[in-house]
Enzyme design. Structure first.
Site, PDB file in Angstrom:
ATOM      1  N   SER A  41      -3.569   0.249  -6.865  1.00  0.00           N
ATOM      2  CA  SER A  41      -2.547   1.240  -7.209  1.00  0.00           C
ATOM      3  C   SER A  41      -1.719   0.751  -8.402  1.00  0.00           C
ATOM      4  O   SER A  41      -2.280   0.558  -9.478  1.00  0.00           O
ATOM      5  CB  SER A  41      -1.687   1.495  -5.963  1.00  0.00           C
TER       6      SER A  41
ATOM      7  N   ASP B  65      -9.228   9.699  -2.756  1.00  0.00           N
ATOM      8  CA  ASP B  65      -7.846   9.434  -3.188  1.00  0.00           C
ATOM      9  C   ASP B  65      -7.442  10.390  -4.296  1.00  0.00           C
ATOM     10  O   ASP B  65      -8.144  10.502  -5.301  1.00  0.00           O
ATOM     11  CB  ASP B  65      -7.740   7.982  -3.676  1.00  0.00           C
TER      12      ASP B  65
ATOM     13  N   HIS C  83      -7.202   5.954  -1.063  1.00  0.00           N
ATOM     14  CA  HIS C  83      -6.456   5.056  -1.934  1.00  0.00           C
ATOM     15  C   HIS C  83      -6.607   3.610  -1.453  1.00  0.00           C
ATOM     16  O   HIS C  83      -6.669   2.689  -2.248  1.00  0.00           O
ATOM     17  CB  HIS C  83      -4.987   5.482  -1.896  1.00  0.00           C
TER      18      HIS C  83
END
Ligand SMILES: *[C@@H]1O[C@H](CO)[C@@H](O)[C@H](O)[C@H]1NC(C)=O
Ligand SMILES: *[C@@H]1O[C@H](CO)[C@@H](O)[C@H](O)[C@H]1NC(C)=O
Ligand SMILES: *[C@@H]1O[C@H](CO)[C@@H](O)[C@H](O)[C@H]1NC(C)=O
Ligand SMILES: *[C@@H]1O[C@H](CO)[C@@H](O)[C@H](O)[C@H]1NC(C)=O
Length: 471
Positions: free
Chosen positions: A173, A380, A445
């Protein structure tokens, strides 16, 4: 200099050790050795003091297999301000997962420490147990790099048995921003050492950079959002049908957003970059909640009772605040563990860091032998795979032509089961490649949480540099 004190509890054995480092007089390690999470391997946890008032917290596990020859990996979660212990370790790919509403942990048989010695580091200051006592904080990518570099120097000086191993730095991320910044900083310091060696400062054996559903090149990534959200052919779970009003709105916002991010790339000022964040975030990032989906995994709805969609992350908060757990990990009794610290988070956004072009730091590394892996779980929406694959295609370096013309191939595990797709350059028939993109099917994610077996297969092939296509 090292002082050791042994402290035995009824069921937890740990050792407290205090270490300082002649090259970094302000730095100190305070270490414990607990038997939590994975009692079968050697582990260390505790703090690196970067100054009398600032400390970074880490939890390290040796590999379950041949630790003396295993590569070394550093894992960083994003946020910014979210703990690598909370997410990476206890929820994604650590030796154990959080269990029983946070009362205990269970063994993860697909832990990445099957193949690597791994450090989970809470960075920057303010994240997890990492803290400052004088109110000083870190809110820029550049400062993250300085602290993580210092941490690695002290760590490798003290645990010199890991200093010759290939070093892989991985982040998820916002880690897509941290990792290129830290890796490039390591690369520059390594280069300086050739001409100006400094006593006690090690060359860090930087081998690869791993970006996990990362935010790295925001212009291309934001540009891809309407495609991912609305095109029923491009993405596996498009949350919107193309005729929805939101799709038209996304399409209208898209070019403005991209222009503003490109202005941030060009001028690199807080003002210009903040304007891009302030425009793009609300106009491009709010699709999934509007349709009641979990933006981190479009197959699911967001758990309304949880802080960030996953109730397990709240269990971690409970577990890490248990006085016995704190004691055995070397944290102070009065410290409060937060899975994500929103003050740290706001700091980075306020400093205009979100829209930086961190991909621009990668070509120099790639051209000098550092391998690059970007992987993406395909469900994601926050850092979707289309945007990641596209910036990888556009990035100019010595492998650019080969990567841009590479075709997507099936990635199969030993069992023969196909679990995703990959593209690579520099791989030939035998290798994982110098520049590689991997798409993990049915992963969000935090893809290793959703597909633990596939994620371990991927990381094994990557660090052993063996092909994704064979089995
Ligand atoms: C966890 O511990 C609490 C307090 O001891 C207890 O009330 C709860 O039932 C436990 N939960 C599970 C799932 O074991
Ligand atoms: C660094 O790692 C490589 C493997 O990637 C190994 O061949 C080499 O000896 C290591 N270098 C140092 C200086 O330890
Ligand atoms: C959005 O833009 C894409 C490409 O520019 C186009 O194919 C699509 O039809 C547009 N969708 C809407 C709803 O306007
Ligand atoms: C590409 O990766 C291989 C390992 O598979 C490495 O030996 C080689 O140096 C890399 N090539 C370049 C040009 O960096």
């Amino acid at each position: 200099m090292s002082r050791t004190k042994t402290d035995t509890d009824e069921n937890l054995l740990f050792i407290v050790e205090i270490v300082s480092h002649s090259s970094f007089p302000d730095y100190q390690l305070r270490l414990t050795q607990s038997s939590l999470c994975d009692a079968t391997v050697k582990q260390r946890s505790g703090f690196l003091d970067i100054s009398p008032s600032r400390s970074l917290f880490f939890w390290f596990f040796e590999s379950r297999n041949d630790p003396g020859n295993a590569p070394l990996m550093l894992w960083l979660n994003g946020g910014p301000g979210c703990s690598s212990i909370a997410s990476g370790l206890l929820f994604e790919h650590g030796p154990c997962f959080i269990a029983d509403e946070g009362n205990s942990t269970i063994r993860n048989s697909h832990s990445w420490n099957e193949v690597v010695n791994i450090i989970y580091l809470d960075s920057p200051i303010g994240t997890g147990f990492s803290h400052s006592t004088d109110g000083s904080k870190v809110d820029t990518l550049a400062d993250v790099a300085v602290d993580v570099y210092a941490f690695m120097q002290v760590f490798l000086n003290h645990f010199s048995e890991y200093s010759a191993a290939p070093f892989h730095i991985a982040g998820e991320s916002w880690g897509g921003h941290y990792v290129p910044t830290v890796a490039n900083y390591i690369f520059q310091r390594n280069k300086e050492l050739i001409y100006a060696p400094r006593r006690g400062i090690l060359k860090i054996n930087l081998s690869s950079v791993i970006l996990a559903n990362g935010l790295t090149e925001p212009a291309t990534q934001f540009d891809s959002i309407p495609h991912y959200a609305c095109d029923p052919v491009a993405a596996p779970y498009p949350p919107l049908s193309p005729d929805r009003l939101q799709c038209r709105q996304l399409n209208i916002s898209r070019p403005t957003c991209v222009r503003m991010i490109e202005a941030c790339y060009k001028y690199q000022t807080k003002l210009v970059c903040n304007a891009a964040t302030d425009f793009c975030w609300p106009s491009m990032m709010t699709v999934a909640p509007m349709v009641n989906k979990n933006p981190y995994d479009l197959r699911r709805s967001c758990d309304e009772d949880a802080t960030v969609c996953y109730i397990e992350l709240d269990w971690v908060t409970k577990y890490m605040n248990d006085p016995q757990v704190k004691k055995s990990l070397g944290a102070h009794e009065e410290q409060v563990f937060q899975t994500c610290n929103m003050d740290v988070n706001k700091g980075f956004y306020y400093q205009g860091q979100a829209m930086h072009n961190s991909a621009a730091l990668l070509p120099e590394l790639v051209n000098n032998g550092v391998r690059l892996l970007a992987y993406a779980g395909d469900t994601d929406m926050v850092c979707n795979f289309i945007g990641i694959e596209r910036w990888m295609e556009r990035l100019e370096h010595n492998f650019h032509k080969e990567f841009a013309s590479s075709r997507s191939q099936l990635w199969t595990m030993k069992s023969g089961r196909a679990v995703g797709e990959f593209r690579s350059a520099g791989a030939g028939h035998k290798h994982a490649g110098n520049v590689t993109f991997v798409k993990i099917w049915d992963g969000g994610h935090m893809a290793p949480h959703d597909q633990p077996e596939a994620a371990l297969d991927m990381i094994t092939k990557w660090v052993k540099d063996s092909t994704f296509s064979g089995h």
